[in-house]
Enzyme design. Structure first.
Site, PDB file in Angstrom:
ATOM      1  N   CYS A   2       0.853  -1.184   0.000  1.00  0.00           N
ATOM      2  CA  CYS A   2       0.000   0.000   0.000  1.00  0.00           C
ATOM      3  C   CYS A   2       0.891   1.238   0.000  1.00  0.00           C
ATOM      4  CB  CYS A   2      -0.958   0.098   1.184  1.00  0.00           C
ATOM      5  SG  CYS A   2      -2.229  -1.162   1.191  1.00  0.00           S
ATOM      6  N   ARG A  27       4.078  -0.416  -4.729  1.00  0.00           N
ATOM      7  CA  ARG A  27       3.732  -0.942  -3.407  1.00  0.00           C
ATOM      8  C   ARG A  27       2.383  -1.670  -3.398  1.00  0.00           C
ATOM      9  NH1 ARG A  27       6.835   1.562   0.599  1.00  0.00           N
ATOM     10  NH2 ARG A  27       5.306   0.968   2.156  1.00  0.00           N
ATOM     11  N   TRP A  74      -2.702  -2.617  -1.808  1.00  0.00           N
ATOM     12  CA  TRP A  74      -2.419  -4.045  -1.928  1.00  0.00           C
ATOM     13  C   TRP A  74      -3.351  -4.703  -0.928  1.00  0.00           C
ATOM     14  CZ3 TRP A  74      -0.751  -8.172   1.071  1.00  0.00           C
ATOM     15  CH2 TRP A  74      -0.298  -9.289   0.365  1.00  0.00           C
ATOM     16  N   ASN A 100      -1.944   2.332   5.607  1.00  0.00           N
ATOM     17  CA  ASN A 100      -1.047   1.258   5.162  1.00  0.00           C
ATOM     18  C   ASN A 100      -0.726   0.437   6.394  1.00  0.00           C
ATOM     19  OD1 ASN A 100       1.043  -0.334   4.164  1.00  0.00           O
ATOM     20  ND2 ASN A 100       2.559   1.298   4.336  1.00  0.00           N
ATOM     21  N   GLY A 101      -1.050  -0.857   6.349  1.00  0.00           N
ATOM     22  CA  GLY A 101      -0.782  -1.714   7.505  1.00  0.00           C
ATOM     23  C   GLY A 101      -1.985  -2.587   7.792  1.00  0.00           C
ATOM     24  N   GLU A 485      17.237 -17.945  -6.766  1.00  0.00           N
ATOM     25  CA  GLU A 485      16.876 -16.583  -7.164  1.00  0.00           C
ATOM     26  C   GLU A 485      16.358 -16.565  -8.609  1.00  0.00           C
ATOM     27  OE1 GLU A 485      16.199 -13.971  -5.774  1.00  0.00           O
ATOM     28  OE2 GLU A 485      16.500 -12.353  -7.201  1.00  0.00           O
ATOM     29  N   LYS A 489      12.661 -15.282  -9.708  1.00  0.00           N
ATOM     30  CA  LYS A 489      12.442 -14.217 -10.702  1.00  0.00           C
ATOM     31  C   LYS A 489      11.460 -14.695 -11.765  1.00  0.00           C
ATOM     32  CE  LYS A 489      13.549 -11.444  -9.047  1.00  0.00           C
ATOM     33  NZ  LYS A 489      14.231 -11.291  -7.797  1.00  0.00           N
ATOM     34  N   GLU A 492       7.839 -14.879 -10.463  1.00  0.00           N
ATOM     35  CA  GLU A 492       7.245 -13.565 -10.206  1.00  0.00           C
ATOM     36  C   GLU A 492       6.795 -12.867 -11.478  1.00  0.00           C
ATOM     37  OE1 GLU A 492       9.331 -11.147  -6.797  1.00  0.00           O
ATOM     38  OE2 GLU A 492      10.826 -12.012  -8.108  1.00  0.00           O
ATOM     39  N   HIS A 508      16.970 -36.670  -5.511  1.00  0.00           N
ATOM     40  CA  HIS A 508      16.116 -37.156  -4.427  1.00  0.00           C
ATOM     41  C   HIS A 508      14.664 -36.755  -4.617  1.00  0.00           C
ATOM     42  CE1 HIS A 508      19.716 -38.450  -2.368  1.00  0.00           C
ATOM     43  NE2 HIS A 508      20.252 -37.303  -2.733  1.00  0.00           N
ATOM     44  N   LYS A 607       5.945  -4.374  -3.697  1.00  0.00           N
ATOM     45  CA  LYS A 607       7.391  -4.262  -3.498  1.00  0.00           C
ATOM     46  C   LYS A 607       7.788  -4.361  -2.034  1.00  0.00           C
ATOM     47  CE  LYS A 607      11.497  -3.185  -4.993  1.00  0.00           C
ATOM     48  NZ  LYS A 607      12.108  -4.373  -5.580  1.00  0.00           N
TER      49      LYS A 607
HETATM   50  C1  F6R Z   1      11.643 -10.706  -5.064  1.00  0.00           C
HETATM   51  C2  F6R Z   1      11.356  -9.673  -4.099  1.00  0.00           C
HETATM   52  C3  F6R Z   1      10.937 -10.082  -2.738  1.00  0.00           C
HETATM   53  C4  F6R Z   1      11.749  -9.302  -1.698  1.00  0.00           C
HETATM   54  C5  F6R Z   1      11.236  -9.602  -0.285  1.00  0.00           C
HETATM   55  C6  F6R Z   1      12.060  -8.910   0.769  1.00  0.00           C
HETATM   56  O1  F6R Z   1      11.961 -10.175  -6.297  1.00  0.00           O
HETATM   57  O2  F6R Z   1      11.460  -8.520  -4.372  1.00  0.00           O
HETATM   58  O3  F6R Z   1      11.075 -11.443  -2.540  1.00  0.00           O
HETATM   59  O4  F6R Z   1      13.085  -9.647  -1.829  1.00  0.00           O
HETATM   60  O5  F6R Z   1       9.901  -9.194  -0.183  1.00  0.00           O
HETATM   61  O6  F6R Z   1      12.023  -7.537   0.621  1.00  0.00           O
HETATM   62  P1  F6R Z   1      13.097  -6.598   1.294  1.00  0.00           P
HETATM   63  O7  F6R Z   1      14.413  -6.934   0.692  1.00  0.00           O
HETATM   64  O8  F6R Z   1      12.647  -5.221   0.977  1.00  0.00           O
HETATM   65  O9  F6R Z   1      13.076  -6.907   2.760  1.00  0.00           O
END
Ligand code: F6R
Length: 612
Positions: A2, A27, A74, A100-101, A485, A489, A492, A508, A607
């Site tokens: 948010c 966000r 969000w 937000n929260g 990772e 990616k 997502e 396994h 984000k």
């Molecule tokens: C993946 C991504 C999320 C963040 C996670 C932690 O691309 O962006 O998995 O890495 O939400 O966020 P931060 O690093 O802001 O604590």
């Protein structure tokens, strides 16, 4: 998670708030809304969908106002819909609020309010809070500020809220606990936002509001109070962000821009710290704690998502360099499982945003138990950075694409420097190895730039495999977290199911998935696991899997086995992940774009995950 934005001053408020919402859309983008206050009273407009839909909805309407609040959502409580969008209004329509929260005890409060005759128009916790404030205002016959203070004493949860009141059109009231709030201080105007990106265009002077503070904001006055109604002195800081850093600068997407920024962002994360020529490494933010760090009985890294993957690479690095046990924990698990932690433990919290709720709470409780907290954050002044005893910023600049890219590589660079510094302090590294790794880090930005030249080749590979239903990503040692990772990616951005696995562990279980339709991405750069990984590639080929291999330039073996090969420059295995992850970022990006998805705003994601 948010985004909130607000303005009070002499300018037209709506364009400022709208632009701010677009900047904060990373966000959350389930719905958006604004409340505008002018001589004709308070008007609330809200719409399901992205900010652009709100903008269309408002086109042609009277949006004149010098006081406005806005929200991009969000969804947590209640589906994305017009009626669940913020701002929410009080029963008498005089107050509007953005939030937000999460208000955790909203259900209890709602029951009480329903009994008193309140009628709700949404399923949200936010609407309950604004009605609760209104109820206190009328039952206690008090002003909004006092009612808010009383209400917040009963609220359980996390919030940043901003309120406008039709009866006090020259004042905004805001409060914070657990979610971020920045106030920009202009000349006869104030800007409020979840982060600095909506503010930086207008002023560089900001105040980061602390937990349990209430701000009373007029165009030319900012009063901060704590929850006990005591005045606090606002601490005005100067922002170090340029407008260009939060714009796309000609790229189609923020994600691509941020991938291509990596030579510079990694350079920035090393700048002023590493001097390979003189063989020195200076980490100002941990200098005072270097001795404590070197005496740590154990290091625990807590993080989420991509930052957790960086933490996993750091586990390998720090154990190897410093000979101290390192554990890597998902913050969301660590915070709830009553971990054994206390004096003598060092917690490294890794977070791009510095606001991730689970990471924040995890370090709060570890700090209370006596552990030393080291923050590795990207956002300067963020909650995790401020809660930490010491730390090192990653200096990757604002990361706006929802999928993290440049933050990850900057985290790797910073975590490597921390490992080197502690190893030097402890005497667990030879001068020769120390110097070698400084030289390797010094050269890494150039190698990242070389790796980015593979973009067209990776795009072709993306085209070839974009219709696959599943992907497997495999790696060993330092490249195992890179495989995780890469898979994250792809999930997502392209919504393709992908799993990351240690290459040997594949036997396994996951090997049962392998057939001629399964692309398997091997992260197989030349390192101490190389021969073993070659065998794992053969195991996949024997079952007709399609192998895409990321290898070191000049590899003579794997190209003869793999279906597609991507060659990255050679680097020490400790820092090779900084290079080997880049083709995987590009692969996910291109597959997402080729499939027609909005890669900067993937569905269901936000984000900054400021709710647990
Ligand atoms: C993946 C991504 C999320 C963040 C996670 C932690 O691309 O962006 O998995 O890495 O939400 O966020 P931060 O690093 O802001 O604590």
């Amino acid at each position: 998670m948010c985004g909130i934005v607000a303005y009070i001053g002499q300018r037209e408020a709506y364009p400022i708030v709208l632009k701010g919402l677009k900047r904060l859309e990373y966000r959350g983008y389930d719905s958006a809304g604004v409340a505008l206050l002018n001589g004709n009273g308070l008007k609330v407009y809200k719409k399901k969908g992205k900010v652009a839909e709100l903008e269309d909805h408002l086109s042609g309407k009277d949006v004149g106002s010098h006081v406005a609040i806005g929200h991009t959502r969000w969804a947590t409580h209640g589906e994305p819909s017009d009626r669940n969008s913020h701002p929410h209004s009080s029963g008498n329509g005089k107050l509007a609020m953005i939030h937000n929260g999460i208000i955790e005890n909203y259900s209890l409060l709602k029951q009480e309010l329903l009994k008193k005759g309140h009628v709700f128009n949404s399923d949200t916790d936010t609407e309950v809070l604004i009605h609760f404030i209104e109820e206190i205002q009328s039952s206690n016959q008090c002003g909004l500020e006092e009612a808010l203070r009383i209400a917040l004493k009963r609220v359980v949860g996390a919030y940043v809220i901003v309120l406008v009141d039709e009866d006090n059109p020259d004042t905004l009231i805001a409060a914070r606990k657990g979610s971020p709030l920045v106030i920009g201080v202009g000349k006869g105007e104030h800007f409020l936002a979840s982060d600095a990106s909506p503010i930086v265009e207008y002023t560089k002077e900001v105040v980061f509001v602390n937990d349990y503070e209430i701000a009373i904001i007029k165009a030319d006055e900012l009063i901060l109070k704590n929850i006990s109604n005591e005045r606090q002195t606002p601490y005005i800081q100067k922002l170090d962000i340029e407008l260009a850093a939060i714009e796309k600068s000609g790229y189609d997407h923020f994600m691509l821009k941020e991938i291509f920024e990596q030579p510079q962002t990694i350079f920035d994360s090393l700048r002023g710290r590493l001097d390979a020529k003189s063989g020195t490494l200076t980490l100002g933010g941990i200098r005072e704690h270097a001795a404590i760090l070197s005496q740590a009985k154990r290091i625990i890294i807590v993080a989420c998502g991509t930052s957790w993957h960086a933490g996993l690479v750091a586990e390998y690095m720090i154990e190897e360099l410093c000979r101290v046990p390192v554990e890597v924990e998902y913050a969301s698990e660590f915070r709830y499982r009553n971990p054994v932690v206390g004096e003598g433990d060092v917690i490294i919290a890794v977070s791009q945003s510095g606001e991730t709720a689970d990471t924040l709470v995890a370090i709060e409780s570890a700090k209370q138990k006596g552990a030393i907290i080291l923050g590795v954050c990207n956002v300067v002044g963020s909650s995790i950075a401020r809660l930490s005893h010491a730390g090192a910023y990653t200096h990757a600049g604002p990361e706006i694409g929802v999928a993290s890219t440049k933050a990850f590589t900057a985290q790797l660079a910073v975590l490597c420097m921390i490992g080197l510094k502690v190893a030097q302090e402890k005497g667990t590294i030879t001068q020769q190895r120390f110097q070698h790794l400084l030289d390797e880090l010094d050269a890494i930005s150039e190698k990242v730039a070389t790796t980015l030249k593979l973009n067209d080749q990776v795009k072709q590979i993306a085209d070839k495999y974009k219709d696959a239903r599943d992907f497997l990503y495999l790696g060993r040692g330092y490249n195992f977290p890179v495989a995780l990772e890469g898979a994250l990616k792809l999930k997502e951005i392209s919504y393709i199911h992908a799993e990351g696995y240690p290459a040997a562990e594949m036997k396994h279980g996951p090997i049962a998935l392998v057939d001629e339709n399964l692309p398997v991405v091997f992260v197989a750069t030349r390192d101490s696991y190389y021969e073993k990984v070659v065998s794992n590639i053969q195991e996949i080929k024997a079952r007709k899997g399609k192998v895409i291999a990321v290898v070191t330039e000049g590899d003579q073996t794997i190209p003869g086995m793999a279906d597609d090969v991507i060659e990255v420059p050679a680097a020490d295995e400790l820092i090779a992940p900084i290079l080997s992850v880049i083709p995987l970022q590009l692969l996910a990006y291109h597959i997402g774009v080729l499939k027609g998805f909005d890669v900067d705003k993937p569905r269901n994601l936000a984000k900054s995950v400021t709710v647990e």
